[in-house]
Design a protein around this motif. Structure first.
Motif, PDB file in Angstrom:
ATOM      1  N   ARG A 100       0.849  -1.178   0.083  1.00 43.34           N
ATOM      2  CA  ARG A 100      -0.104  -0.030  -0.033  1.00 43.34           C
ATOM      3  C   ARG A 100       0.715   1.198  -0.008  1.00 43.34           C
ATOM      4  O   ARG A 100       0.569   2.449  -0.220  1.00 43.34           O
ATOM      5  CB  ARG A 100      -1.026   0.142   1.039  1.00 43.34           C
ATOM      6  CG  ARG A 100      -0.318   0.178   2.662  1.00 43.34           C
ATOM      7  CD  ARG A 100      -1.118   0.309   3.637  1.00 43.34           C
ATOM      8  NE  ARG A 100      -0.479   0.295   4.815  1.00 43.34           N
ATOM      9  CZ  ARG A 100      -0.358  -0.786   5.669  1.00 43.34           C
ATOM     10  NH1 ARG A 100      -1.365  -1.958   5.334  1.00 43.34           N
ATOM     11  NH2 ARG A 100       0.262  -1.002   6.970  1.00 43.34           N
ATOM     12  N   ASP A 101       2.192   1.134   0.352  1.00 42.52           N
ATOM     13  CA  ASP A 101       3.009   2.301   0.262  1.00 42.52           C
ATOM     14  C   ASP A 101       3.109   3.135  -0.986  1.00 42.52           C
ATOM     15  O   ASP A 101       3.191   2.534  -2.119  1.00 42.52           O
ATOM     16  CB  ASP A 101       4.458   1.929   0.476  1.00 42.52           C
ATOM     17  CG  ASP A 101       4.861   1.372   1.835  1.00 42.52           C
ATOM     18  OD1 ASP A 101       3.900   1.092   2.437  1.00 42.52           O
ATOM     19  OD2 ASP A 101       5.829   0.521   2.006  1.00 42.52           O
ATOM     20  N   THR A 102       2.708   4.266  -0.937  1.00 45.11           N
ATOM     21  CA  THR A 102       2.570   5.204  -2.375  1.00 45.11           C
ATOM     22  C   THR A 102       3.842   5.531  -2.943  1.00 45.11           C
ATOM     23  O   THR A 102       3.570   5.369  -4.222  1.00 45.11           O
ATOM     24  CB  THR A 102       2.136   6.653  -1.666  1.00 45.11           C
ATOM     25  OG1 THR A 102       3.058   7.216  -0.734  1.00 45.11           O
ATOM     26  CG2 THR A 102       0.905   6.576  -1.057  1.00 45.11           C
ATOM     27  N   ARG A 144       3.660   1.903 -10.932  1.00 39.84           N
ATOM     28  CA  ARG A 144       3.042   2.620 -12.142  1.00 39.84           C
ATOM     29  C   ARG A 144       3.918   2.998 -13.288  1.00 39.84           C
ATOM     30  O   ARG A 144       3.549   2.881 -14.447  1.00 39.84           O
ATOM     31  CB  ARG A 144       2.326   3.550 -11.514  1.00 39.84           C
ATOM     32  CG  ARG A 144       0.982   4.151 -12.348  1.00 39.84           C
ATOM     33  CD  ARG A 144       0.218   5.413 -11.696  1.00 39.84           C
ATOM     34  NE  ARG A 144      -0.882   4.701 -10.894  1.00 39.84           N
ATOM     35  CZ  ARG A 144      -0.358   4.726  -9.326  1.00 39.84           C
ATOM     36  NH1 ARG A 144       0.475   5.644  -8.951  1.00 39.84           N
ATOM     37  NH2 ARG A 144      -1.390   4.265  -8.368  1.00 39.84           N
ATOM     38  N   SER A 145       5.094   3.628 -12.861  1.00 41.45           N
ATOM     39  CA  SER A 145       6.063   3.915 -13.724  1.00 41.45           C
ATOM     40  C   SER A 145       6.600   2.900 -14.741  1.00 41.45           C
ATOM     41  O   SER A 145       7.149   3.174 -15.923  1.00 41.45           O
ATOM     42  CB  SER A 145       7.307   4.541 -13.118  1.00 41.45           C
ATOM     43  OG  SER A 145       8.128   3.870 -12.282  1.00 41.45           O
ATOM     44  N   PRO A 188      -3.694  -4.268  -1.672  1.00 43.17           N
ATOM     45  CA  PRO A 188      -4.805  -3.111  -1.573  1.00 43.17           C
ATOM     46  C   PRO A 188      -5.358  -2.921  -2.913  1.00 43.17           C
ATOM     47  O   PRO A 188      -4.587  -3.183  -4.036  1.00 43.17           O
ATOM     48  CB  PRO A 188      -4.097  -1.896  -0.851  1.00 43.17           C
ATOM     49  CG  PRO A 188      -2.915  -2.134  -1.507  1.00 43.17           C
ATOM     50  CD  PRO A 188      -2.286  -3.382  -1.430  1.00 43.17           C
ATOM     51  N   GLN A 189      -6.726  -2.513  -2.979  1.00 42.87           N
ATOM     52  CA  GLN A 189      -7.282  -2.131  -4.392  1.00 42.87           C
ATOM     53  C   GLN A 189      -6.378  -1.246  -5.089  1.00 42.87           C
ATOM     54  O   GLN A 189      -6.468  -1.419  -6.195  1.00 42.87           O
ATOM     55  CB  GLN A 189      -8.645  -1.520  -4.180  1.00 42.87           C
ATOM     56  CG  GLN A 189      -9.621  -1.811  -5.143  1.00 42.87           C
ATOM     57  CD  GLN A 189      -9.721  -3.009  -5.983  1.00 42.87           C
ATOM     58  OE1 GLN A 189      -9.952  -4.029  -5.216  1.00 42.87           O
ATOM     59  NE2 GLN A 189      -9.842  -2.856  -7.394  1.00 42.87           N
ATOM     60  N   SER A 190      -5.989  -0.309  -4.614  1.00 39.50           N
ATOM     61  CA  SER A 190      -5.058   0.687  -5.278  1.00 39.50           C
ATOM     62  C   SER A 190      -3.789   0.043  -5.948  1.00 39.50           C
ATOM     63  O   SER A 190      -3.636   0.450  -7.163  1.00 39.50           O
ATOM     64  CB  SER A 190      -4.569   1.706  -4.223  1.00 39.50           C
ATOM     65  OG  SER A 190      -3.762   1.146  -3.198  1.00 39.50           O
ATOM     66  N   ALA A 191      -3.602  -0.924  -5.434  1.00 41.94           N
ATOM     67  CA  ALA A 191      -2.232  -1.871  -6.101  1.00 41.94           C
ATOM     68  C   ALA A 191      -2.884  -2.739  -7.223  1.00 41.94           C
ATOM     69  O   ALA A 191      -2.458  -2.873  -8.340  1.00 41.94           O
ATOM     70  CB  ALA A 191      -1.501  -2.463  -5.069  1.00 41.94           C
ATOM     71  N   LEU A 192      -3.885  -3.216  -6.966  1.00 37.27           N
ATOM     72  CA  LEU A 192      -4.466  -4.356  -7.622  1.00 37.27           C
ATOM     73  C   LEU A 192      -4.995  -3.541  -9.169  1.00 37.27           C
ATOM     74  O   LEU A 192      -5.002  -4.263 -10.207  1.00 37.27           O
ATOM     75  CB  LEU A 192      -5.736  -4.833  -7.199  1.00 37.27           C
ATOM     76  CG  LEU A 192      -5.686  -5.635  -6.031  1.00 37.27           C
ATOM     77  CD1 LEU A 192      -6.846  -6.296  -5.502  1.00 37.27           C
ATOM     78  CD2 LEU A 192      -4.772  -7.051  -6.411  1.00 37.27           C
ATOM     79  N   GLY A 248      -4.585  -7.021 -14.305  1.00 36.78           N
ATOM     80  CA  GLY A 248      -4.297  -7.251 -13.280  1.00 36.78           C
ATOM     81  C   GLY A 248      -3.283  -8.112 -12.589  1.00 36.78           C
ATOM     82  O   GLY A 248      -2.235  -8.367 -13.048  1.00 36.78           O
ATOM     83  N   TRP A 249      -3.371  -8.658 -11.477  1.00 40.19           N
ATOM     84  CA  TRP A 249      -2.305  -9.518 -10.913  1.00 40.19           C
ATOM     85  C   TRP A 249      -2.816 -10.930 -10.843  1.00 40.19           C
ATOM     86  O   TRP A 249      -3.985 -11.233 -10.344  1.00 40.19           O
ATOM     87  CB  TRP A 249      -2.295  -9.231  -9.311  1.00 40.19           C
ATOM     88  CG  TRP A 249      -1.716  -7.772  -8.855  1.00 40.19           C
ATOM     89  CD1 TRP A 249      -2.303  -6.560  -9.262  1.00 40.19           C
ATOM     90  CD2 TRP A 249      -0.550  -7.401  -8.447  1.00 40.19           C
ATOM     91  NE1 TRP A 249      -1.706  -5.413  -8.781  1.00 40.19           N
ATOM     92  CE2 TRP A 249      -0.409  -5.864  -8.207  1.00 40.19           C
ATOM     93  CE3 TRP A 249       0.471  -8.030  -7.828  1.00 40.19           C
ATOM     94  CZ2 TRP A 249       0.774  -5.465  -7.647  1.00 40.19           C
ATOM     95  CZ3 TRP A 249       1.730  -7.598  -7.293  1.00 40.19           C
ATOM     96  CH2 TRP A 249       1.750  -6.063  -7.500  1.00 40.19           C
ATOM     97  N   ILE A 250      -2.023 -11.816 -11.610  1.00 37.64           N
ATOM     98  CA  ILE A 250      -2.280 -12.837 -11.978  1.00 37.64           C
ATOM     99  C   ILE A 250      -1.501 -14.232 -11.111  1.00 37.64           C
ATOM    100  O   ILE A 250      -0.459 -14.273 -10.969  1.00 37.64           O
ATOM    101  CB  ILE A 250      -2.071 -13.353 -13.586  1.00 37.64           C
ATOM    102  CG1 ILE A 250      -2.607 -12.198 -14.137  1.00 37.64           C
ATOM    103  CG2 ILE A 250      -2.707 -14.685 -13.679  1.00 37.64           C
ATOM    104  CD1 ILE A 250      -3.995 -11.999 -14.246  1.00 37.64           C
TER     105      ILE A 250
END
Length: 308
Positions: free
Chosen positions: A66-68, A75-76, A92-96, A102-104
């Motif tokens: 969850r660390d920003t 994201r980069s 967390p949803q923000s990472a998913l 998505g994450w497989i």
């Protein structure tokens, strides 16, 4: 596709190697932070981190996903998908939402059976004859996301959790790459898991691994194999813990539960049904050794009792 692999322990290495060797572009690896290890408690990188460094791939070790700052770096990297094997942290949803597809996750059971941290151990303990591995898209609910593919594996009579997990890790690595291929090609559609047949596989604790000699021999055999190599099945003798390797169900005459029958070359223990023959044991402060050698060393005689 551009992929970022997430995993931590050695069991994730076959999948990491398979993804690295595939046609997909491995642009990063996410793993747990370095952890204390050994007598000196020196910080050591995870097996996945070490392999990623050998591959020359950027390694991310967030304290929590969850660390920003971590999410900004991820994201980069603009991943199309994030394949996951035993990463060890809740996403967390923000990472998913960062990777396009998505994450497989590669999970070592045939979902929806054995959702949770210890699917292989619980499958063995329950006496399943067949298990397998499943790829699915991670959602907020534990191991409940829509599935892409599945492989099956027959459980052998002498399998330990380590044996079975090793085979599933090798076979599952190919399944994970096939899943990524299908997602890229648009030929693979995720399907919702059925609502029936759900079973849970929480982490097995040391306390859970204590052998109850009043159980049937078959149940004890399954428990010991399920807890091998970790957390390790155990019993007690003279107030001290004794770790047990896999046992063998014997055809000898019944013995009272927990009572020992000691011969020159073997040690049998009574259960609720047939006795079991001990394999290798590790007493407190000693090296692992055959049960007969241990019995000689502590001068065990028939009639002594385990689990006191």
């Amino acid at each position: 596709m551009r992929v970022v692999f997430a995993g931590t322990p050695e069991v994730a290495l076959p999948a990491l190697d398979a993804v690295a060797a595939s046609r997909h572009e491995l642009v990063g690896v996410v793993t747990r932070p370095d952890a204390p290890s050994g007598r000196g408690r020196r910080l050591v990188a995870s097996p996945v981190a070490q392999r990623a460094e050998e591959l020359g791939v950027q390694v991310l070790k967030p304290q929590h996903p969850r660390d920003t700052e971590f999410q900004a770096v991820l994201r980069s990297l603009t991943p199309d998908a994030c394949p996951v094997v035993a990463y060890g942290a809740l996403l967390p949803q923000s990472a998913l939402e960062i990777p396009v597809h998505g994450w497989i996750n590669l999970h070592f059971s045939v979902l929806p059976a054995w959702r949770g941290a210890a699917p292989v151990q619980h499958s063995l303990w329950a006496g399943d004859e067949v298990t397998g591995a499943t790829t699915f898209r991670i959602v907020k609910e534990l191991d409940a996301g829509p599935t892409f593919g599945v492989m099956t594996e027959r459980v052998r009579a002498d399998d330990t959790a380590g044996d079975l997990l090793s085979r599933l890790a090798e076979g599952g690595a190919g399944l994970l790459v096939q899943t990524l291929d299908g997602i890229e090609a648009g030929s693979l559609e995720a399907r919702e898991q059925p609502g029936e047949g759900v079973s849970l596989a929480p982490k097995i604790l040391v306390e859970d691994a204590r052998v109850d000699w009043s159980q049937p021999a078959v149940a004890i055999d399954r428990q010991v194999r399920a807890c091998t190599p970790a957390p390790g099945a155990w019993t007690t003798h003279a107030g001290e813990r004794v770790k047990l390797g896999p046992v063998r169900v014997s055809d000898r005459e019944p013995i009272d539960p927990g009572v020992l029958e000691v011969t020159k070359n073997a040690v049998h223990v009574g259960t609720a049904t047939a006795p079991v023959e001990l394999g290798r044991v590790k007493a407190f402060g000693k090296k692992e050794m055959p049960a007969a050698d241990w019995a000689r060393g502590v001068r065990l005689a028939s009639g002594a009792r385990l689990g006191d």
